[in-house]
Scaffold this motif. Structure first.
Motif, PDB file in Angstrom:
ATOM      1  N   ALA A 100       0.817  -1.214   0.000  1.00 11.47           N
ATOM      2  CA  ALA A 100       0.000   0.000   0.000  1.00 11.47           C
ATOM      3  C   ALA A 100       0.852   1.266   0.000  1.00 11.47           C
ATOM      4  O   ALA A 100       0.550   2.230  -0.712  1.00 11.47           O
ATOM      5  N   ILE A 101       1.934   1.276   0.798  1.00 15.52           N
ATOM      6  CA  ILE A 101       2.768   2.477   0.919  1.00 15.52           C
ATOM      7  C   ILE A 101       3.779   2.506  -0.215  1.00 15.52           C
ATOM      8  O   ILE A 101       4.691   1.689  -0.273  1.00 15.52           O
ATOM      9  N   PHE A 102       3.619   3.437  -1.124  1.00 15.55           N
ATOM     10  CA  PHE A 102       4.489   3.493  -2.296  1.00 15.55           C
ATOM     11  C   PHE A 102       5.500   4.629  -2.238  1.00 15.55           C
ATOM     12  O   PHE A 102       6.373   4.742  -3.092  1.00 15.55           O
ATOM     13  N   ASN A 103       5.375   5.489  -1.246  1.00 12.18           N
ATOM     14  CA  ASN A 103       6.330   6.584  -1.090  1.00 12.18           C
ATOM     15  C   ASN A 103       6.394   6.949   0.391  1.00 12.18           C
ATOM     16  O   ASN A 103       5.353   7.113   1.029  1.00 12.18           O
ATOM     17  N   SER A 104       7.607   7.106   0.924  1.00 11.60           N
ATOM     18  CA  SER A 104       7.757   7.420   2.348  1.00 11.60           C
ATOM     19  C   SER A 104       7.474   8.893   2.643  1.00 11.60           C
ATOM     20  O   SER A 104       7.284   9.269   3.797  1.00 11.60           O
ATOM     21  N   ILE A 105       7.465   9.714   1.601  1.00 14.98           N
ATOM     22  CA  ILE A 105       7.229  11.152   1.767  1.00 14.98           C
ATOM     23  C   ILE A 105       5.924  11.526   1.065  1.00 14.98           C
ATOM     24  O   ILE A 105       5.697  11.164  -0.088  1.00 14.98           O
ATOM     25  N   ALA A 106       5.062  12.238   1.761  1.00 21.25           N
ATOM     26  CA  ALA A 106       3.794  12.673   1.176  1.00 21.25           C
ATOM     27  C   ALA A 106       4.026  13.801   0.180  1.00 21.25           C
ATOM     28  O   ALA A 106       5.017  14.529   0.256  1.00 21.25           O
ATOM     29  N   PHE A 107       3.108  13.938  -0.756  1.00 22.92           N
ATOM     30  CA  PHE A 107       3.196  15.004  -1.750  1.00 22.92           C
ATOM     31  C   PHE A 107       2.651  16.305  -1.158  1.00 22.92           C
ATOM     32  O   PHE A 107       1.786  16.287  -0.293  1.00 22.92           O
ATOM     33  N   PRO A 108       3.144  17.450  -1.621  1.00 24.48           N
ATOM     34  CA  PRO A 108       2.686  18.719  -1.062  1.00 24.48           C
ATOM     35  C   PRO A 108       1.245  19.065  -1.411  1.00 24.48           C
ATOM     36  O   PRO A 108       0.670  19.970  -0.830  1.00 24.48           O
ATOM     37  N   ASP A 109       0.672  18.338  -2.361  1.00 22.82           N
ATOM     38  CA  ASP A 109      -0.725  18.583  -2.743  1.00 22.82           C
ATOM     39  C   ASP A 109      -1.228  17.388  -3.534  1.00 22.82           C
ATOM     40  O   ASP A 109      -0.457  16.459  -3.852  1.00 22.82           O
ATOM     41  N   ILE A 110      -2.508  17.391  -3.872  1.00 29.35           N
ATOM     42  CA  ILE A 110      -3.032  16.347  -4.753  1.00 29.35           C
ATOM     43  C   ILE A 110      -2.278  16.412  -6.077  1.00 29.35           C
ATOM     44  O   ILE A 110      -1.966  17.492  -6.572  1.00 29.35           O
ATOM     45  N   LEU A 111      -1.983  15.263  -6.641  1.00 29.88           N
ATOM     46  CA  LEU A 111      -1.126  15.225  -7.827  1.00 29.88           C
ATOM     47  C   LEU A 111      -1.819  15.769  -9.077  1.00 29.88           C
ATOM     48  O   LEU A 111      -1.168  16.333  -9.958  1.00 29.88           O
ATOM     49  N   THR A 112      -3.112  15.591  -9.171  1.00 32.00           N
ATOM     50  CA  THR A 112      -3.828  16.078 -10.357  1.00 32.00           C
ATOM     51  C   THR A 112      -4.108  17.578 -10.278  1.00 32.00           C
ATOM     52  O   THR A 112      -4.535  18.181 -11.254  1.00 32.00           O
ATOM     53  N   PHE A 113      -3.900  18.174  -9.111  1.00 33.09           N
ATOM     54  CA  PHE A 113      -4.051  19.604  -8.855  1.00 33.09           C
ATOM     55  C   PHE A 113      -5.366  20.102  -9.463  1.00 33.09           C
ATOM     56  O   PHE A 113      -6.419  19.574  -9.136  1.00 33.09           O
ATOM     57  N   ASN A 114      -5.316  21.108 -10.357  1.00 31.03           N
ATOM     58  CA  ASN A 114      -6.560  21.630 -10.943  1.00 31.03           C
ATOM     59  C   ASN A 114      -6.623  21.363 -12.450  1.00 31.03           C
ATOM     60  O   ASN A 114      -7.205  22.133 -13.209  1.00 31.03           O
ATOM     61  N   LYS A 115      -6.044  20.265 -12.891  1.00 32.14           N
ATOM     62  CA  LYS A 115      -6.063  19.934 -14.317  1.00 32.14           C
ATOM     63  C   LYS A 115      -7.501  19.795 -14.814  1.00 32.14           C
ATOM     64  O   LYS A 115      -8.366  19.268 -14.123  1.00 32.14           O
ATOM     65  N   GLU A 155     -15.456  -2.865 -11.475  1.00 38.24           N
ATOM     66  CA  GLU A 155     -14.048  -2.555 -11.231  1.00 38.24           C
ATOM     67  C   GLU A 155     -13.568  -2.676  -9.788  1.00 38.24           C
ATOM     68  O   GLU A 155     -12.398  -2.405  -9.509  1.00 38.24           O
ATOM     69  N   PHE A 156     -14.417  -3.110  -8.867  1.00 39.95           N
ATOM     70  CA  PHE A 156     -14.044  -3.038  -7.456  1.00 39.95           C
ATOM     71  C   PHE A 156     -12.783  -3.826  -7.124  1.00 39.95           C
ATOM     72  O   PHE A 156     -11.886  -3.331  -6.427  1.00 39.95           O
ATOM     73  N   ASP A 157     -12.668  -5.066  -7.583  1.00 40.23           N
ATOM     74  CA  ASP A 157     -11.522  -5.908  -7.224  1.00 40.23           C
ATOM     75  C   ASP A 157     -10.183  -5.307  -7.619  1.00 40.23           C
ATOM     76  O   ASP A 157      -9.167  -5.543  -6.958  1.00 40.23           O
ATOM     77  N   ASP A 158     -10.185  -4.537  -8.699  1.00 41.80           N
ATOM     78  CA  ASP A 158      -8.928  -3.968  -9.191  1.00 41.80           C
ATOM     79  C   ASP A 158      -8.671  -2.540  -8.712  1.00 41.80           C
ATOM     80  O   ASP A 158      -7.677  -1.922  -9.113  1.00 41.80           O
ATOM     81  N   ILE A 159      -9.548  -2.022  -7.873  1.00 43.06           N
ATOM     82  CA  ILE A 159      -9.302  -0.698  -7.292  1.00 43.06           C
ATOM     83  C   ILE A 159      -8.029  -0.743  -6.460  1.00 43.06           C
ATOM     84  O   ILE A 159      -7.779  -1.704  -5.715  1.00 43.06           O
ATOM     85  N   GLN A 160      -7.211   0.291  -6.576  1.00 48.25           N
ATOM     86  CA  GLN A 160      -5.945   0.340  -5.844  1.00 48.25           C
ATOM     87  C   GLN A 160      -5.984   1.442  -4.778  1.00 48.25           C
ATOM     88  O   GLN A 160      -6.333   2.589  -5.067  1.00 48.25           O
ATOM     89  N   PHE A 161      -5.617   1.047  -3.578  1.00 44.25           N
ATOM     90  CA  PHE A 161      -5.484   1.985  -2.468  1.00 44.25           C
ATOM     91  C   PHE A 161      -3.993   2.215  -2.240  1.00 44.25           C
ATOM     92  O   PHE A 161      -3.254   1.280  -1.952  1.00 44.25           O
ATOM     93  N   ALA A 162      -3.548   3.459  -2.410  1.00 43.72           N
ATOM     94  CA  ALA A 162      -2.121   3.769  -2.341  1.00 43.72           C
ATOM     95  C   ALA A 162      -1.868   4.883  -1.331  1.00 43.72           C
ATOM     96  O   ALA A 162      -2.627   5.855  -1.270  1.00 43.72           O
ATOM     97  N   TRP A 163      -0.789   4.760  -0.585  1.00 42.90           N
ATOM     98  CA  TRP A 163      -0.488   5.665   0.521  1.00 42.90           C
ATOM     99  C   TRP A 163       0.922   6.225   0.377  1.00 42.90           C
ATOM    100  O   TRP A 163       1.842   5.514  -0.012  1.00 42.90           O
ATOM    101  N   ALA A 164       1.081   7.498   0.723  1.00 48.10           N
ATOM    102  CA  ALA A 164       2.414   8.114   0.744  1.00 48.10           C
ATOM    103  C   ALA A 164       2.545   8.937   2.028  1.00 48.10           C
ATOM    104  O   ALA A 164       1.588   9.591   2.446  1.00 48.10           O
ATOM    105  N   GLY A 165       3.739   8.905   2.623  1.00 54.05           N
ATOM    106  CA  GLY A 165       3.984   9.706   3.815  1.00 54.05           C
ATOM    107  C   GLY A 165       3.792   8.931   5.101  1.00 54.05           C
ATOM    108  O   GLY A 165       3.832   7.701   5.137  1.00 54.05           O
ATOM    109  N   SER A 166       3.540   9.669   6.152  1.00 57.78           N
ATOM    110  CA  SER A 166       3.469   9.104   7.496  1.00 57.78           C
ATOM    111  C   SER A 166       2.168   8.336   7.725  1.00 57.78           C
ATOM    112  O   SER A 166       1.142   8.633   7.118  1.00 57.78           O
ATOM    113  N   THR A 167       2.230   7.354   8.623  1.00 58.07           N
ATOM    114  CA  THR A 167       1.016   6.685   9.087  1.00 58.07           C
ATOM    115  C   THR A 167       0.655   7.198  10.481  1.00 58.07           C
ATOM    116  O   THR A 167      -0.135   6.585  11.199  1.00 58.07           O
TER     117      THR A 167
END
Length: 334
Positions: free
Chosen positions: A198-213, A264-276
C-alpha cells in the motif's frame, strides 16, 4: 433488475424536474447586470477550468455571493442543495464557514471572505436540454452537467483549513473527518506485507497530484488492490469510497457505486504516501478504471486537507455531452 432501473429513471426525472425549478428560480431572480455575469455560453472555455485557491488569488467566472441579495442567496443555496445530498450540502456550508473563522483568526476579512464563492451557468436551462453550472471558491469546486434527466457531477473538490479546529468555541470540529479516519482505519488494519504494497512513497506530496487539471489520466499503478484485502478491509474501503459519493444525492450515489462494484471493485488500488501518524503529513489515493480519489494532508503541519473526486471520462460531463450529441444526430437522421 427491470424494476430497479425503472425506479432509478423515475428518481432521475423527479430529481431533474426539482433542480430545473431551482435553477429557474435563481435565474429569474437576477437583474440584467447580474445575469450578464452569471450566464455564459455552454462553449465558454471557463466551463472546463477550475481551482480551489481563494478568490483573491484566482479570478472566477460567474457571480459572487456578495453580489446577491438575501433572497437571491437563498435561491442560490437551494440550487446547491438540490445538486448535493444533505451530507454534501452540510460539508459545503461548513467549508464556507471556515473562511469566516480564518478571517476572524487572521484579521484579514478581505482575503478570507465567505461571500467570495461564485456561481456560473453555462447554456440556457430555460430552453436547452444540455447545460451546466458550477459553484466555486476557496476549497470548493463543484461542477454539474445536466442533459435531460441525466446528471454528471465531477470534478468535485472539497478542502478544509484547518482540518481540525484547535481552539475556540468550535474546537475539535473536523469537516472531512470520515475521509481521514476511515483511511487510517484501513491502514491500521493491514499486516506488514499489505502495508508494504500500500505504501508506495515514504514522503507525502505537497498537494493532490492532479491539482486543478481540466482533464486527467490514470496515475501510476501503485498500492494494494482491493482483491488483496480481507473482507473486513474491503468493507472499510467500501465505506471510504461511499463517503466521497455521499456528497451527491443518494440515488445518484447508489447508482455510481453499483457500477463501480460490478465492473471494477476488485482492481481498485489503495495507495499511501507519507506518514502513518496523523500528526505528520500524508497522502492517499483510491483509483479504479473510471475514477480517482485523492486526499492530501500536508500543509499547515498536517492540518490542511485537500480532497478531489475525478471521473476519467466524465469530468465536466464529457461522456454525457458525447451521448447527448450522438442522440441528437440519431434523431436528425430519423
Amino acid at each position: 433488475m427491470k424494476s430497479f432501473k425503472v425506479l432509478v429513471i423515475l428518481f432521475l426525472i423527479s430529481f431533474s424536474n426539482a433542480q430545473s425549478n431551482e435553477v429557474l428560480a435563481f435565474i429569474n431572480s437576477l437583474n440584467e447586470n447580474q445575469l450578464k455575469k452569471t450566464a455564459l455560453s455552454f462553449d465558454d472555455l471557463s466551463r472546463e477550468t477550475w481551482h480551489f485557491l481563494p478568490a483573491t488569488m484566482y479570478k472566477r467566472h460567474g457571480i459572487a455571493l456578495y453580489d446577491l441579495d438575501e433572497t437571491q442567496k437563498t435561491y442560490a443555496f437551494n440550487l446547491l442543495k438540490h445538486h448535493l445530498s444533505n451530507v454534501g450540502y452540510l460539508k459545503a456550508k461548513k467549508i464556507i464557514e471556515l473562511e469566516r473563522y480564518l478571517g476572524e483568526l487572521s484579521g484579514d476579512k478581505v482575503f478570507r471572505d465567505p461571500e467570495k464563492y461564485y456561481i456560473a451557468i453555462y447554456g440556457n436551462p430555460k430552453i436547452d436540454t444540455l447545460w451546466s453550472w458550477s459553484f466555486e471558491g476557496h476549497h470548493i469546486s463543484l461542477n454539474f452537467t445536466i442533459s435531460n434527466e441525466k446528471i454528471s457531477a465531477s470534478p468535485r473538490f472539497m478542502g478544509t483549513n484547518p482540518a481540525e479546529i484547535k481552539e475556540g468555541t468550535q474546537k475539535g470540529e473536523r469537516v472531512l473527518q470520515k475521509e481521514e479516519d476511515l483511511a487510517f482505519e484501513l491502514m491500521n488494519s493491514m499486516d506488514e506485507e499489505q502495508k508494504s504494497k500500500a505504501i508506495f512513497n515514504s514522503i507525502a506530496f505537497p498537494d493532490i497530484l492532479t491539482f486543478n487539471k481540466s482533464k486527467v489520466e490514470p496515475l501510476e499503478n501503485e498500492g494494494i488492490k482491493a482483491k488483496n484485502l480481507n473482507e473486513e478491509q474491503k468493507a472499510i474501503l467500501t465505506e471510504l469510497i461511499k463517503e466521497y459519493l455521499l456528497t451527491i444525492p443518494k440515488e445518484l450515489a447508489k447508482e455510481r457505486y453499483r457500477a463501480i462494484r460490478i465492473s471494477e471493485f476488485d482492481d481498485i488500488q489503495f495507495a499511501w504516501a507519507g506518514s502513518t501518524n496523523k500528526s505528520k503529513g500524508y497522502y492517499y489515493r483510491i483509483q479504479g478504471d473510471t475514477f480517482l480519489i485523492e486526499f492530501d494532508n500536508t500543509q499547515n503541519n498536517a492540518n490542511h486537507v485537500h480532497t478531489v473526486w475525478r471521473d476519467f471520462n466524465d469530468d465536466f460531463g464529457r461522456n454525457l455531452i458525447k451521448e447527448h450529441y450522438q442522440n441528437a444526430s440519431h434523431h436528425k437522421k430519423h
